[in-house]
Design an enzyme around this catalytic site. Structure first.
Site, PDB file in Angstrom:
ATOM      1  N   LYS A  72       0.807  -1.230   0.000  1.00 55.85           N
ATOM      2  CA  LYS A  72       0.000   0.000   0.000  1.00 55.85           C
ATOM      3  C   LYS A  72       0.841   1.282   0.000  1.00 55.85           C
ATOM      4  O   LYS A  72       0.450   2.270  -0.617  1.00 55.85           O
ATOM      5  CB  LYS A  72      -0.924   0.021   1.226  1.00 55.85           C
ATOM      6  CG  LYS A  72      -2.122  -0.916   1.096  1.00 55.85           C
ATOM      7  CD  LYS A  72      -3.023  -0.767   2.320  1.00 55.85           C
ATOM      8  CE  LYS A  72      -4.304  -1.542   2.114  1.00 55.85           C
ATOM      9  NZ  LYS A  72      -5.309  -1.246   3.140  1.00 55.85           N
ATOM     10  N   ASP A 108     -10.121   3.379   2.147  1.00 58.05           N
ATOM     11  CA  ASP A 108     -10.231   2.739   3.468  1.00 58.05           C
ATOM     12  C   ASP A 108     -10.911   3.658   4.490  1.00 58.05           C
ATOM     13  O   ASP A 108     -11.792   3.230   5.239  1.00 58.05           O
ATOM     14  CB  ASP A 108      -8.848   2.354   4.000  1.00 58.05           C
ATOM     15  CG  ASP A 108      -8.294   1.103   3.318  1.00 58.05           C
ATOM     16  OD1 ASP A 108      -9.098   0.273   2.842  1.00 58.05           O
ATOM     17  OD2 ASP A 108      -7.065   0.957   3.278  1.00 58.05           O
TER      18      ASP A 108
END
Ligand code: ATR
Length: 283
Positions: A72, A108
């Protein structure tokens, strides 16, 4: 699912990826909306990440990609631009192809906020929140909470220096939000966070059956809402204790579904079939 010459491709870049619920969730979304696309797990080690991104660039039928552990953060410099959310978190969970460029986004935090509202009827504005942990998940959650107007964040982490780094980042981006750091250990008590309204566990403790408790769960006051980002097992010891004490509590399934639903919307421009995605993950 039928694959033909018009099928678009979406990928999950991660290592490992075999445990992921995302392929089933996105397959259900494509099927419910009639999008001709396939979602494939792509297991790759860090050494191959830049080659994988070059591969994505070569694909004219690319729908998009998700990015998970451990890529990520590492993917950030390999992309052409970041959305403000990805920029602020410093991590990407969704790649969107736009006019030949690869844009890094992060859904997220927004997914977490949607789940919080849906499952715990909670809007963070004006609230005091304890965030347990200081890793990548904590960063996305804490930034989203501050962005949504939380008044006070207490970052409690086993390694206090890591929480201090996250606190400095939060104060830079959201000066209105008061941020404090505490050391998380078994004798930590929720009473160390006066006026707590929400407690979020972002650590990995509770994933494995024998995990000792992070703190004394009997110190949870009934008015605290409890969110655990873990969704497998569906009920961690923290969530079980919270419910036993009368607290409203939710696991990480809603965040998983909503971050995926937001990625689907960015890729396709269509509203996501959230219920179909949730059903697929629950199955
Ligand atoms: P993620 O990206 O999923 O947040 P991470 O960056 O590895 O994963 O962070 C894991 C978090 O769980 C950290 O906050 C870690 O605490 P440390 O910073 O002290 O390592 C926390 N964690 C993991 N195991 C733990 C344990 N046994 N007790 C307390 N905290 C733990």
């Amino acid at each position: 699912m039928r694959i033909d010459g018009h099928t678009k491709l979406a990928f999950l870049l991660g290592y490992p990826v075999s445990h992921s619920a995302s392929p089933a969730m996105h397959r259900a979304a494509f099927s419910a909306t009639g999008v001709n696309a396939a979602y494939l797990p792509w297991a790759l080690t860090p050494a191959h990440l830049s080659a994988a991104v070059a591969g994505l660039r070569s694909m004219e039928n690319l729908l998009g990609a998700n990015v998970t552990v451990p890529h990520k953060g590492a993917i950030v410099p390999l992309l052409d631009a970041l959305t403000p959310e990805a920029e602020a978190i410093g991590a990407v969970n969704t790649v969107i192809p736009r006019s030949g460029r690869l844009i890094g986004d992060n859904t997220d935090g927004a997914g977490f906020l949607l789940a919080l509202h849906e499952e715990l009827d909670c809007r963070p504005e004006g609230l005091t929140v304890a965030v347990l942990g200081a890793g990548g998940a904590a960063r996305a959650v804490a930034m989203a909470l501050a962005q949504a107007g939380a008044d006070r964040l207490v970052l409690a982490n086993r390694t206090a220096t890591r929480a201090e780094e996250l606190a400095a980042h939060l104060r830079r981006h959201h000066p209105h939000c008061e941020v404090a750091v505490q050391t998380l250990h078994p004798s930590w008590r929720v009473s160390q966070v006066p006026e707590i309204r929400l407690l979020v566990n972002t650590t990995s403790v509770g994933l494995h059956p024998g995990d000792p408790p992070l703190f004394d769960y009997d110190s949870l006051p009934v008015q605290a809402l409890v969110s655990d980002l873990i969704y497998r097992p569906a009920e961690t010891p923290l969530l079980r204790a919270a419910r036993r004490r009368g607290c409203s509590a939710a696991n990480g399934l809603g965040m998983l579904v909503h971050q995926g639903a937001l990625a689907f919307e960015r890729w396709t421009g269509k509203p996501a079939p959230v219920q179909a995605m949730r059903d697929a993950v629950e199955r």
